[in-house]
Write a protein that holds these residues in place. Structure first.
Motif, PDB file in Angstrom:
ATOM      1  N   UNK A 240       0.813  -1.223   0.000  1.00 49.08           N
ATOM      2  CA  UNK A 240       0.000   0.000   0.000  1.00 49.08           C
ATOM      3  C   UNK A 240       0.844   1.270   0.000  1.00 49.08           C
ATOM      4  N   UNK A 241       1.971   1.254   0.706  1.00 42.87           N
ATOM      5  CA  UNK A 241       2.846   2.433   0.725  1.00 42.87           C
ATOM      6  C   UNK A 241       3.431   2.678  -0.660  1.00 42.87           C
ATOM      7  N   UNK A 242       3.869   1.615  -1.314  1.00 45.83           N
ATOM      8  CA  UNK A 242       4.424   1.751  -2.660  1.00 45.83           C
ATOM      9  C   UNK A 242       3.370   2.292  -3.629  1.00 45.83           C
ATOM     10  N   UNK A 243       2.165   1.742  -3.586  1.00 49.19           N
ATOM     11  CA  UNK A 243       1.105   2.199  -4.483  1.00 49.19           C
ATOM     12  C   UNK A 243       0.747   3.654  -4.213  1.00 49.19           C
ATOM     13  N   UNK A 244       0.781   4.045  -2.938  1.00 47.32           N
ATOM     14  CA  UNK A 244       0.474   5.435  -2.600  1.00 47.32           C
ATOM     15  C   UNK A 244       1.554   6.377  -3.129  1.00 47.32           C
ATOM     16  N   UNK A 245       2.812   6.008  -2.947  1.00 52.30           N
ATOM     17  CA  UNK A 245       3.909   6.861  -3.408  1.00 52.30           C
ATOM     18  C   UNK A 245       3.868   7.053  -4.922  1.00 52.30           C
ATOM     19  N   UNK A 246       3.551   5.979  -5.641  1.00 50.64           N
ATOM     20  CA  UNK A 246       3.494   6.060  -7.095  1.00 50.64           C
ATOM     21  C   UNK A 246       2.215   6.747  -7.560  1.00 50.64           C
ATOM     22  N   UNK A 247       1.089   6.322  -6.991  1.00 49.03           N
ATOM     23  CA  UNK A 247      -0.195   6.851  -7.443  1.00 49.03           C
ATOM     24  C   UNK A 247      -0.429   8.304  -7.104  1.00 49.03           C
TER      25      UNK A 247
END
Length: 223
Positions: free
Chosen positions: A131-138
């Motif tokens: 979720x952290x990775x998706x948030x940083x990218x998104x």
């Protein structure tokens, strides 16, 4: 339809959903890693890949649409949620179940059971880190590129998230694809179980090395 048939139908639906969503996520993961690994070919190569992902060839000014990356992140998040919900009913969630599993593994030394345990452990790691990775990218798709990604990975210290996430997703994906092949009886059409396990191990090692090499390749571009 009787209650037993309803339960069996629901269980079958969960198995199909888990397998299908897992295959989709594994294929996306490996494709995504290869695209990120374009940094190994240089900054221009990754810039071209990033712009292509943003559909720059469809925009008049050639800058593309960074929001496309955000949409992809949301879609992957939804598929991951479906995968988790379909798989969670098989996990030993309470102490009694975990104790029974440990006792079983001490008595029966079964290789595929050990792989399942590793898949469960890495799945928990993914659930915490993805979720952290998706948030940083998104939330900041416009930063994807040689400089922006390097700044996020090395200057902001996100490599501390990406390294364990890389290890978790690669192990989880390779084991998952292997177990899907075995579960649905495809090993007889492809190869022996032992050979498929060797291929699984090779795939994990190769993609982990490619991922680590890509992370290191961003270092010279960190400002």
């Amino acid at each position: 339809m009787s209650l037993t048939k309803k339960i069996n139908y629901f269980g079958g639906w969960l198995d199909v959903s888990q397998s299908l969503s897992g295959i989709i996520l594994a294929l996306f993961l490996w494709t995504h890693l290869l695209l990120v690994a374009s940094i190994l070919l240089g900054a221009d190569a990754m810039t071209m890949v990033a712009k292509t992902m943003e559909l720059s060839f469809l925009s008049a000014d050639g800058h593309g649409y960074p929001w496309v990356v955000s949409v992809i992140a949301v879609v992957i998040g939804i598929i991951t949620l479906v995968h988790v919900l379909a798989a969670v009913h098989k996990l030993p969630l309470n102490l009694q179940q975990q104790r029974a599993l440990r006792q079983q593994m001490q008595v029966i030394h079964h290789g595929d059971t050990k792989l399942w345990v590793w898949q469960a452990v890495t799945g928990v790691g993914i659930l915490l880190l993805l979720p952290l990775h998706l948030w940083l990218i998104g939330s900041a798709p416009e930063t994807i590129g040689p400089v922006g990604s390097a700044d996020r990975i090395w200057n902001d210290g996100v490599w501390m998230v990406y390294v364990p996430l890389l290890l978790c997703v690669e192990l989880h994906a390779a084991i998952g694809v292997y177990r899907v092949i075995i579960k649905w009886g495809a090993q007889s059409a492809l190869s022996s179980r032992s050979r498929i396990r060797k291929i699984k191990t090779i795939v994990s090692i190769v993609f982990v090395l490619v991922g680590l090499a890509a992370l290191l390749a961003f270092l010279p571009h960190a400002t």
